[in-house]
Write a protein that holds these residues in place. Structure first.
Motif, PDB file in Angstrom:
ATOM      1  N   LEU A 163      -9.377  28.544  42.236  1.00 42.97           N
ATOM      2  CA  LEU A 163      -9.409  29.088  40.874  1.00 42.97           C
ATOM      3  C   LEU A 163     -10.855  29.296  40.432  1.00 42.97           C
ATOM      4  CD1 LEU A 163      -6.765  26.842  39.014  1.00 42.97           C
ATOM      5  CD2 LEU A 163      -6.467  29.193  39.764  1.00 42.97           C
ATOM      6  N   SER A 164     -11.722  28.419  40.875  1.00 42.06           N
ATOM      7  CA  SER A 164     -13.121  28.473  40.472  1.00 42.06           C
ATOM      8  C   SER A 164     -13.886  29.555  41.238  1.00 42.06           C
ATOM      9  CB  SER A 164     -13.775  27.103  40.683  1.00 42.06           C
ATOM     10  OG  SER A 164     -13.031  26.109  40.021  1.00 42.06           O
ATOM     11  N   GLN A 165     -13.514  29.750  42.496  1.00 42.29           N
ATOM     12  CA  GLN A 165     -14.173  30.776  43.307  1.00 42.29           C
ATOM     13  C   GLN A 165     -14.016  32.168  42.695  1.00 42.29           C
ATOM     14  OE1 GLN A 165     -16.115  30.448  45.749  1.00 42.29           O
ATOM     15  NE2 GLN A 165     -15.649  28.571  46.903  1.00 42.29           N
ATOM     16  N   VAL A 166     -12.871  32.407  42.060  1.00 43.18           N
ATOM     17  CA  VAL A 166     -12.651  33.708  41.411  1.00 43.18           C
ATOM     18  C   VAL A 166     -13.725  33.932  40.357  1.00 43.18           C
ATOM     19  CG1 VAL A 166     -11.076  35.027  39.938  1.00 43.18           C
ATOM     20  CG2 VAL A 166     -10.167  33.679  41.858  1.00 43.18           C
ATOM     21  N   SER A 167     -14.002  32.893  39.597  1.00 43.52           N
ATOM     22  CA  SER A 167     -15.002  32.998  38.538  1.00 43.52           C
ATOM     23  C   SER A 167     -16.396  33.209  39.135  1.00 43.52           C
ATOM     24  CB  SER A 167     -14.968  31.721  37.687  1.00 43.52           C
ATOM     25  OG  SER A 167     -15.900  31.775  36.651  1.00 43.52           O
ATOM     26  N   VAL A 168     -16.701  32.471  40.183  1.00 42.36           N
ATOM     27  CA  VAL A 168     -18.010  32.603  40.839  1.00 42.36           C
ATOM     28  C   VAL A 168     -18.201  34.037  41.336  1.00 42.36           C
ATOM     29  CG1 VAL A 168     -19.381  31.845  42.825  1.00 42.36           C
ATOM     30  CG2 VAL A 168     -18.110  30.159  41.456  1.00 42.36           C
ATOM     31  N   GLU A 189     -20.017  24.572  41.137  1.00 45.36           N
ATOM     32  CA  GLU A 189     -20.101  23.286  40.450  1.00 45.36           C
ATOM     33  C   GLU A 189     -20.053  23.465  38.923  1.00 45.36           C
ATOM     34  OE1 GLU A 189     -23.750  21.236  41.087  1.00 45.36           O
ATOM     35  OE2 GLU A 189     -22.899  19.291  40.559  1.00 45.36           O
ATOM     36  N   THR A 190     -20.778  24.468  38.439  1.00 41.85           N
ATOM     37  CA  THR A 190     -20.787  24.735  36.999  1.00 41.85           C
ATOM     38  C   THR A 190     -19.382  25.069  36.510  1.00 41.85           C
ATOM     39  OG1 THR A 190     -23.012  25.605  37.231  1.00 41.85           O
ATOM     40  CG2 THR A 190     -21.862  26.132  35.183  1.00 41.85           C
ATOM     41  N   VAL A 191     -18.687  25.919  37.266  1.00 34.17           N
ATOM     42  CA  VAL A 191     -17.328  26.307  36.859  1.00 34.17           C
ATOM     43  C   VAL A 191     -16.422  25.083  36.828  1.00 34.17           C
ATOM     44  CG1 VAL A 191     -15.305  27.685  37.446  1.00 34.17           C
ATOM     45  CG2 VAL A 191     -17.601  28.624  37.822  1.00 34.17           C
ATOM     46  N   MET A 192     -16.493  24.286  37.884  1.00 35.15           N
ATOM     47  CA  MET A 192     -15.563  23.162  38.009  1.00 35.15           C
ATOM     48  C   MET A 192     -15.846  22.045  37.024  1.00 35.15           C
ATOM     49  SD  MET A 192     -14.696  23.081  42.055  1.00 35.15           S
ATOM     50  CE  MET A 192     -13.471  21.823  41.835  1.00 35.15           C
ATOM     51  N   ASN A 193     -17.072  22.013  36.508  1.00 41.36           N
ATOM     52  CA  ASN A 193     -17.417  20.969  35.535  1.00 41.36           C
ATOM     53  C   ASN A 193     -17.504  21.484  34.107  1.00 41.36           C
ATOM     54  OD1 ASN A 193     -17.602  18.872  37.439  1.00 41.36           O
ATOM     55  ND2 ASN A 193     -19.613  19.600  38.057  1.00 41.36           N
ATOM     56  N   SER A 194     -17.083  22.725  33.898  1.00 35.46           N
ATOM     57  CA  SER A 194     -17.164  23.253  32.534  1.00 35.46           C
ATOM     58  C   SER A 194     -16.100  22.578  31.653  1.00 35.46           C
ATOM     59  CB  SER A 194     -17.009  24.777  32.550  1.00 35.46           C
ATOM     60  OG  SER A 194     -15.791  25.166  33.154  1.00 35.46           O
ATOM     61  N   LEU A 201      -7.159  24.583  33.662  1.00 32.71           N
ATOM     62  CA  LEU A 201      -8.178  25.599  33.395  1.00 32.71           C
ATOM     63  C   LEU A 201      -9.314  25.038  32.541  1.00 32.71           C
ATOM     64  CD1 LEU A 201      -5.922  28.699  32.638  1.00 32.71           C
ATOM     65  CD2 LEU A 201      -6.897  27.976  34.835  1.00 32.71           C
ATOM     66  N   ARG A 202     -10.517  25.390  32.967  1.00 29.54           N
ATOM     67  CA  ARG A 202     -11.719  25.025  32.205  1.00 29.54           C
ATOM     68  C   ARG A 202     -12.346  26.291  31.640  1.00 29.54           C
ATOM     69  NH1 ARG A 202     -14.027  19.756  33.598  1.00 29.54           N
ATOM     70  NH2 ARG A 202     -12.411  18.596  34.677  1.00 29.54           N
ATOM     71  N   LEU A 203     -13.362  26.093  30.829  1.00 31.23           N
ATOM     72  CA  LEU A 203     -13.939  27.233  30.104  1.00 31.23           C
ATOM     73  C   LEU A 203     -14.296  28.389  31.029  1.00 31.23           C
ATOM     74  CD1 LEU A 203     -14.795  28.177  27.275  1.00 31.23           C
ATOM     75  CD2 LEU A 203     -17.083  27.324  27.792  1.00 31.23           C
TER      76      LEU A 203
END
Lengths: 386, 350, 128
Positions: A163-168, A189-194, A201-203
Motif C-alpha cells: 500500500l505504501s509503495q503505491v504512494s512512493v 519509511e515516511t509513508v509507513m510512519n505517517s 491507511l495513514r496520511l
C-alpha cells in the motif's frame, strides 16, 4: 457515430489556492485548454463538480462558469457523480460530439475545497457515501477504503508495504509534474510512519484536499484533421461508464471494484482492445488501496496481484504497465470534481510526447479510470494517438 | 383483581469504571475515607454514546427477553430518572419506539431523585392490577452527576433496570406495596444547574433513614411480617454504609442485604439503584423466596414492595446478562481526565 | 451538518429497530425499498441483533460530530439471518477488533447536534 478527438488540454498548478476562487480556477484551466487547441469559443460545455454547494456554497455553476469564461450563451451543464464527475463530463461531451449535435465541446471539472475547514471537507466528501446508512455511523471516505484494504489484505495477503509503495511511486512521478500539488518524492519509511487516518491507511496513503480545475477540448476527428493540426491526433476510442451500490456494505465482495471492471469492459469492447493492448494508465488512487484494486479490476493484474505488481516495479514509469505518471491523485492532488479531466490531460500529453521529464517512450494507447465514492460509479476512457 | 407480578427483568450497567483513588487523587482527598467510611470503591461511568435512554432501552430489551414477549405487547412504559437527556421531550417515546411498543402505549417520564425508578414500577403495577393494560414496563435509569470534588462525585454513577409487570407467567408476585413520603429538602437540583445541591448530614437521619425505615416498617406492618419472613432485602443505596445500617436497624442479618448490595462497586445509580439491587437478587433467587425492596428518593420518599418468587424464575435467569456479571466482568477503567471528558466536565468552545 | 427532524424521524424504524425487508428468494434489503430488483415482492423483516464483523477500520480523523469518540472502530457487520450494517464497534479496545469477530447490536447515542439540537440515536455493536 462520429469519432471524437482531444484537441486541447489545460490545467493549472494545483494546491491550496487561498487567493483563487472557484470561477477563476476554472477559467484559468479552460482558457489554457482553449489556447492549447487554438479556439476562442465553444458550442457547449460540461463541468464536473462534486459539491459546489457544500464546498463553495455555489450552485448553478454551469452558467456562472460559462459567463466568466466568456462563452455566453453557449450551452453549459454541471454534471455530478461524486469524484468521477469530470470523467462523466468527458463522457457527456464525447457523446455530444459523437452524436453530431455539437462540434467544439469543452469538458472539465473544478472543485474548490479549502474554503471550508478540514472537518467540513471530511463531511462534504462523506456525502458521496450513503449518508443515512454509512455516513450516520461516523464512517469517512478513508474509512471506507480502509475497510476495503483490510478485506483485501485478509483475502490476498496484500501488505502495508505494498500500500505504501503505491504512494512512493506516485510521488516519484509527481515530483516531475510542475502542476502537481505535492511535487516531491517520499520514502517508504515516511509513508509507513505517517499519521494514522483510518487504519490501516495513514496520511500518505490518502490523496490530499486540493483546489483545482482541468479542461479538455473535444471535436470530431474529421474536423481535428483539418483544423487542429498543431498537435499529434489523439482520439477517444473507448468510453465506459458503470454503477454499483452506493453503500459498500451492500456489495458481495469488498475486495474488487465492480463498477471499474464493468466500465473497463465496455471501453475495451468499444475500442476493440484488451488490457494487454494498453501501454499505460491513469487510475483513481484516491487511496493507495484503490490503485491496487483498480489495476486488478481493469484487468492489468490478476485479483490480489495489484500489490505485488507495484512492489516489483511493474507500475513504475519504466515498468511494463506505468500507472499514474502524473503523480496520480496522491501527489498531483485531488480536487474531486476535476480529477477525471486531469487524467485525460495526462494521457493526452503522454500520447503527444508533451509530458516533459516524466515522458514515457512512445506510448500509443492509454487508459483513464475515474471513480465515484467507494466505487459506486466509475468511468473508463481509452485514448490512442494516430 | 388478578395476581400481578414481575414477568421479566433486565439490567444494564456500562462497562466503564473509575476508582475512588482516581477521583481522590485529582481533588487531593483521601480515598480511604470513601472506600472504608462510605464503602465506595469504584463506580460505573456511561460511555460517550450512552445516556439514560440507551441504558433504559438495553435493560428493557433484556426484560422483554426474560418475559418472552414482544415489545408491541407493552401497554405502558414509564422511565424514572433524574437525568432524562432532554429537558423537554420524553424519554419514554424514544424508548417505546426502540422496543417496538408504539403507538398503542402510554408513556411518562418520572422524576423523584433516586426514587423515580421504583415509582415507574409502582404505577405500572397499578395499571396492570386495574386491568387497564396486559403488560407494562417500569424502568429506573440514570447517568447521574456529582459536582467535581464533591462527595457525591464518588458515588454518582450510571445504570438501568427494567421490569415487565403482568398477570401471566409471573416470576415474582407482588404481595404488598406501600409508599411513605414527606416534604424534606435534603437534596435538589434547580433547572439549568449542572450539579445537585445536598444538605450534608441532614441527608442521613431525617431523610434517608426516616423514609426508608418508615416505608419498610409500614409495609411489614401491613403484611404482618418481620425481617425473619424475608430471604432478601434491597434498600436504596446512595453509599455502601446506609443500606447496611438500615438493614441492621430493621433486624435483617447482613447476608440478606448483601445480595442486592451493589453500591461499593457500582456507585449510586440513582433511579436505577434499588431496581438494580432487586435484579441482582432475582438473578440468584429460588422459587418461594420472599423479597423486600425499599427505594428512597430525596425530597423525600420511599416506595416499598414485597415480592414472592415463583417457580418460573429458574427458566428466565439465564435468558439475559446477569447483573453481577455485568458489574464484575469486562470492566474498562478510566483515569480522571477521560472520565471528565466522558461526563462533559471539561470547558470547551461550543 | 445538522440532521433535521423530518429526516431523523423517517429513519427511526431502521435506526431503532433494524427493520428491513426480505424477498422470497431470501435476500435481505436494509433499509426496505420501494422496488426490489426483478420486481420481487418482499415482506417486513426484523434483522437479528447478533452478527459477525466482515471488515473494519479504526477511524482517527472523524467527521466533526464524531470527534470526541476517536479513535473508534467501525466495521461492516453481517447480521445472523441476513442483512448488513455499517456501524461503530464500541466497548472494545479498537486494537482488539478482528475480521470474524462476533458482535451484538446495542442501542446507542450516535451523535449530538450541539447543546441545543436533536439527540440522535441508533445502532452500534459491542463484542458478543
Amino acid at each position: 457515430m462520429r469519432e471524437v478527438a482531444v484537441v486541447g488540454v489545460g490545467m493549472h498548478k494545483w494546491g491550496e489556492l487561498w487567493e483563487t476562487s472557484i470561477r477563476d480556477m476554472f477559467v484559468m484551466a479552460a482558457r489554457n485548454a482553449m489556447n492549447d487547441a487554438g479556439v476562442d469559443n465553444i458550442d457547449s460545455m460540461y463541468i464536473g463538480c462534486m459539491s459546489g454547494g457544500l464546498f463553495a456554497a455555489q450552485e448553478h455553476l454551469a452558467s456562472m462558469l460559462a459567463d466568466y469564461l466568456g462563452v455566453l450563451p453557449a450551452a453549459a451543464a454541471r454534471v455530478e457523480t461524486a469524484c468521477a464527475s469530470a470523467g462523466l463530463a468527458v463522457r457527456m461531451g464525447w457523446m455530444e460530439v459523437a452524436s453530431g449535435i455539437s462540434d467544439i465541446v469543452l469538458v472539465g471539472g473544478v472543485e474548490k475545497m479549502t474554503d471550508i475547514t478540514g472537518d467540513e471537507a471530511t463531511f462534504a466528501l462523506s456525502t458521496a457515501a450513503d449518508t443515512e446508512y454509512e455516513g450516520y455511523s461516523g464512517v469517512t471516505f478513508p474509512g471506507l477504503y480502509a475497510m476495503m484494504a483490510n478485506a483485501h489484505m485478509a483475502k490476498y495477503g496484500t501488505t502495508l508495504e505494498q500500500l505504501s509503495q503505491v504512494s512512493v511511486k506516485n510521488h516519484a512521478n509527481g515530483a516531475l509534474n510542475p502542476e502537481a500539488q505535492y511535487p516531491f518524492p517520499v520514502s517508504l519509511e515516511t509513508v509507513m510512519n505517517s499519521t494514522k487516518v483510518a487504519e490501516p491507511l495513514r496520511l500518505l496513503h490518502c490523496s490530499p484536499i486540493t483546489d483545482g480545475a482541468a479542461a479538455v477540448i473535444l471535436c470530431p476527428v474529421e474536423l481535428a484533421k483539418t483544423k487542429f493540426k498543431d498537435h499529434p491526433l489523439v482520439v477517444i476510442t473507448g468510453s465506459g461508464h458503470a454503477t454499483d451500490t452506493i453503500a459498500l456494505h451492500s456489495r458481495a465482495d469488498f475486495t474488487t471494484i465492480k463498477a471499474a471492471e464493468v466500465a473497463a469492459k465496455k471501453a475495451y469492447a468499444m475500442a476493440g482492445v484488451g488490457p494487454a493492448d494498453i501501454d499505460f494508465a491513469e487510475v483513481h488512487d484516491c487511496f493507495t488501496i484503490a490503485e491496487i484494486m483498480v489495476t486488478e479490476a481493469i484487468g492489468f493484474f490478476e485479483p490480489g496481484q495489484g500489490g505485488p505488481a507495484c512492489e516489483r516495479g511493474e507500475t513504475a514509469r519504466d515498468g511494463s504497465k506505468p500507472i499514474n505518471t502524473s503523480g496520480g491523485l496522491k501527489s498531483k492532488g485531488h480536487p474531486v470534481g476535476a480529477t477525471g479531466a486531469a487524467q485525460i490531460i495526462e494521457i493526452t500529453r503522454q500520447l503527444r510526447g508533451e509530458a516533459g521529464k516524466r515522458q514515457l517512450k512512445n506510448p500509443r494507447r492509454g487508459l483513464a479510470q475515474n471513480m465515484g465514492g467507494s466505487g459506486g460509479s466509475s468511468l473508463v476512457h481509452i485514448l490512442e494517438v494516430r | 383483581m388478578p395476581d400481578v407480578g414481575i414477568v421479566g427483568y433486565g439490567a444494564k450497567i456500562p462497562r466503564y469504571r473509575i476508582k475512588a483513588e482516581s477521583i481522590a487523587l485529582t481533588w487531593g482527598a483521601d480515598a480511604e475515607n470513601y472506600k472504608k467510611g462510605l464503602q465506595l470503591k469504584e463506580k460505573s461511568v456511561p460511555a460517550l454514546d450512552q445516556d439514560t435512554i440507551t441504558l433504559a432501552v438495553e435493560a428493557a430489551k433484556y426484560a422483554l427477553k426474560r418475559a418472552g414477549i414482544d415489545g408491541s405487547k407493552i401497554g405502558a412504559a414509564y422511565v424514572g430518572s433524574e437525568s432524562h437527556p432532554y429537558a423537554v421531550k420524553p424519554t419514554g417515546t424514544i424508548l417505546s419506539e426502540a422496543i417496538g411498543a408504539t403507538p398503542e402505549c402510554h408513556t411518562a417520564d418520572f422524576e423523584f431523585a433516586c426514587k423515580a425508578g421504583s415509582e415507574a414500577m409502582y404505577v405500572v403495577y397499578a395499571q396492570v392490577k386495574a386491568e387497564l393494560i396486559e403488560y407494562g414496563l417500569g424502568i429506573g435509569a440514570d447517568t447521574s452527576q456529582g459536582a467535581p470534588g464533591d462527595a457525591l462525585e464518588y458515588s454518582a454513577s450510571a445504570g438501568a433496570a427494567a421490569y415487565v409487570f403482568g398477570t401471566k407467567d409471573i416470576i415474582a408476585k407482588v404481595d404488598y406495596t406501600y409508599a411513605f413520603m414527606t416534604d424534606t429538602p435534603d437534596f435538589w437540583r434547580r433547572e439549568h444547574e449542572h450539579y445537585p445541591q445536598h444538605a450534608g448530614r441532614f441527608t442521613g437521619e431525617p431523610a434517608y433513614f426516616k423514609h426508608t425505615l418508615g416505608a419498610a416498617n409500614g409495609i411489614m406492618k401491613k403484611a404482618g411480617m418481620t425481617a425473619d419472613d424475608f430471604d432478601f432485602a434491597v434498600f436504596h443505596q446512595p453509599n455502601g454504609k446506609f443500606p447496611m445500617a438500615a438493614g441492621k436497624r430493621l433486624g435483617f442479618p447482613r447476608e440478606k442485604v448483601e445480595t442486592g448490595w451493589l453500591v461499593p462497586w457500582l456507585g449510586n445509580t440513582y433511579s436505577g439503584a434499588s431496581p438494580l439491587g432487586l435484579s441482582a437478587v432475582l438473578d440468584v433467587a429460588k422459587p418461594g423466596n420472599r423479597i423486600l425492596m425499599v427505594s428512597f428518593g430525596s425530597g423525600a420518599g420511599s416506595d416499598a414492595f414485597i415480592f414472592t418468587v415463583t417457580d418460573r424464575i429458574l427458566e428466565v435467569q439465564d435468558k439475559a446478562p446477569k447483573t453481577r456479571k455485568q458489574l464484575d466482568e469486562n470492566k474498562i477503567y478510566l483515569d480522571y481526565g477521560r472520565y471528565a471528558k466522558f461526563r462533559g466536565k471539561i470547558l470547551r468552545n461550543s | 451538518m445538522k440532521i433535521r427532524s423530518p429526516r431523523y424521524h423517517r429513519e427511526t424504524p431502521q435506526r431503532y429497530r433494524l427493520e428491513a425487508a426480505k424477498t422470497k428468494s431470501g435476500d435481505v434489503y436494509f433499509p426496505p425499498r420501494v422496488y426490489y430488483p426483478g420486481g420481487q415482492t418482499a415482506e417486513p423483516f426484523k434483522m437479528s441483533d447478533t452478527g459477525t464483523v466482515l471488515t473494519f477500520t479504526v477511524i482517527h480523523t472523524p467527521p466533526p460530530e464524531y470527534s470526541d469518540l476517536a479513535p473508534y472502530a467501525l466495521g461492516i457487520v453481517e447480521l445472523d439471518g441476513g442483512g448488513r450494517i455499517t456501524t461503530q464497534i464500541v466497548d472494545v479496545d479498537p486494537a482488539e477488533v478482528k475480521i470474524g469477530m462476533r458482535v451484538k447490536v446495542e442501542f446507542r447515542k450516535i451523535r449530538t447536534e450541539g447543546s441545543e439540537g436533536l439527540l440522535c440515536y441508533g445502532y452500534k455493536v459491542v463484542p458478543e
